[in-house]
Design an enzyme around this catalytic site. Sequence first.
Site, mmCIF file in Angstrom:
data_model
loop_
_atom_site.group_PDB
_atom_site.id
_atom_site.type_symbol
_atom_site.label_atom_id
_atom_site.label_comp_id
_atom_site.label_asym_id
_atom_site.label_seq_id
_atom_site.Cartn_x
_atom_site.Cartn_y
_atom_site.Cartn_z
ATOM 1 N N ASP A 54 -3.224 4.491 -2.327
ATOM 2 C CA ASP A 54 -4.640 4.670 -1.495
ATOM 3 C C ASP A 54 -4.883 6.185 -1.579
ATOM 4 O OD1 ASP A 54 -6.062 4.452 1.051
ATOM 5 O OD2 ASP A 54 -5.395 5.809 1.510
ATOM 6 N N HIS A 93 -11.092 -4.066 2.376
ATOM 7 C CA HIS A 93 -11.182 -3.622 3.685
ATOM 8 C C HIS A 93 -11.930 -2.541 4.115
ATOM 9 C CE1 HIS A 93 -8.390 -0.967 1.991
ATOM 10 N NE2 HIS A 93 -8.224 -0.100 3.042
ATOM 11 N N ASP A 94 -12.354 -1.755 3.165
ATOM 12 C CA ASP A 94 -13.116 -0.549 3.178
ATOM 13 C C ASP A 94 -14.696 -0.877 3.030
ATOM 14 O OD1 ASP A 94 -11.350 1.448 4.195
ATOM 15 O OD2 ASP A 94 -10.756 1.848 2.138
ATOM 16 N N ASP A 154 0.811 -1.066 0.064
ATOM 17 C CA ASP A 154 0.042 -0.127 0.131
ATOM 18 C C ASP A 154 1.000 1.497 0.065
ATOM 19 O OD1 ASP A 154 -2.794 0.930 0.033
ATOM 20 O OD2 ASP A 154 -3.226 -0.814 1.439
ATOM 21 N N GLU A 176 -6.450 3.840 -6.040
ATOM 22 C CA GLU A 176 -7.745 4.007 -5.484
ATOM 23 C C GLU A 176 -8.399 5.373 -5.810
ATOM 24 O OE1 GLU A 176 -10.054 3.670 -0.774
ATOM 25 O OE2 GLU A 176 -8.453 4.697 -1.044
#
Length: 565
Positions: A207, A337-338, A107, A261
């Site tokens: 991210d 994860h979100d 990440d 993202e």
Amino acid sequence: MTERSRHTEIDEEWWKEAVVYQIYPRSFNDSDGDGVGDLPGIVEKVEYLDSLGVDVVWLCPVYDSPNADNGYDIRDYRAIMDEFGTMADWETLLDELHARDIKLVMDLVVNHTSDEHEWFEKSRRQEGKYEDYYIWQAGERDEPPNNWGSFMGGSAWTFDEVRGAWYLHLFDEKQPDLNWRNPAVRADVKELMRWWLEKGIDGFRMDAVNFLSKADGLPDGNPDDWPVGNEHTYHGPRLIEYLRELYDDVLSEYDVMTVAEMDSTPVDLAAEYLGEGGAGLDMIYHFEHMHLDAGPRGRWDPEGWGEWSLVEFKEVMSRWQTGLRGRGWNAVYLGNHDQPRIVSRFGSDEYRAESAKLLATFLLTVGGTPYLYQGDEIGMTNAEFDGLDELDDPMTIGAVEDLIADGEIDSFDEARGMVNYTSRDHARTPMQWDGSPNAGFTDGEPWFAVNDTYPEINVAAALEDEASIWHHYRELIDLRHDNDVFVYGEYDLLLPDDEQVYAYTRSLDDETVLVVLNWSDESTRFSGDAVDDTDATALVGTYPDPPSAPTERAFRPYEAAVYRL
């Protein structure tokens, strides 16, 4: 990855042919009994990942962090969080993955840092080049510079007593946004990227990169938006320039993959970010299908959440499948994860096994690189939360507290249904390895409560059952590895207005496959006019006895089958 026949007319890349598995380290496997998942715990499960057949592991942040947002607030980009282990543990993980031909993607979190990062500490003291590393605004301490809101609730501005000024944080107040207009910031980001690439990683999941460039002048936002100001923080005026600089100066020198993202990105704009002709990204995570079940005012609107239709879902997914054809590459996902658990959101808890297999069939046969999230392969479901004290996610907690403060709800009870449908915490309950206490995740007290479903839903039980969701994922991964049509084939939607059936073909050279998904809890037939199935051969199905031809009989609830025509 297996050897393939090559198609000279197609732009082939290893990351297009890969299946990606996302690991949230804190919740994956605890090796030392402290209740927190760690790097040695992941090493213990590398053989498991290999047996599933995945090609790439995307590892959520393991950097040194005070954990205001579970690792997405980074204090030191070149150090490992103590709870997760050491740099030597990370190097062991990399070696063990690479020994099995599994690549590792890290990440990259560079829209913001932790407020405990050395850069921020120096910036608040206005030391040298760090003075303008973050977005500071002068003003009175009782009047923020504008009306922008934070994704974690409240204002996006915090007054810093040390500097005597406001700093911007689109997320938690302990996550100050970096000032990407400053060339020195961009230089330091490129340096840390190169540092990790030289250690041997295989790419970055980037991210929140759609926020790197903010609107000139930081104007007020529409007060009806959530969060307020997002029209001035998404896709700012210099975003393509910033991303292209990362590609030209660093990424172009390595054979790696990038996936960014990028919420609120229409397909035509996405094409501008992708490939050497654009900003240099390989893939983006778009969010259009993630917003289908939100309320009119967004994810945390207490009115209208949880409602979506298959026709709308097909329209969104097909727009991306065809809209990027010849212009870029898709990243295909239903959860991470979100997001809440994919079975509870897009499938059915009542038909858990059947719908989980249908979702797997979709993810692994539609066009683009598929991303699986830990626990998808055993059909993990949403948990049940009865109060704010049972939650960990600052976004969920902040949203509920804002709704109460604004008078839209009186208590958590009025938000319970929404929270139990959409909270990020559902994805963060510990991985369910077996039926022993704490699901085999830890010998200690888990950092977050294990979902009550673990005695029935766990890896050990799934491995023993040849008809399980896990074995269906494995079969589909093998099918994708062995058939280029599922990777490089063109996608064509059938029956766009059918409210129960999602059907499409994938075609490459002289090969065509048909995917039929009965995305409902009622039996239904596949239209005989949609395709000629006289020579259809079933390749895989979600029930033990799929129809030998798609029009042979009705498809049962959440039944899916794949055919070679």
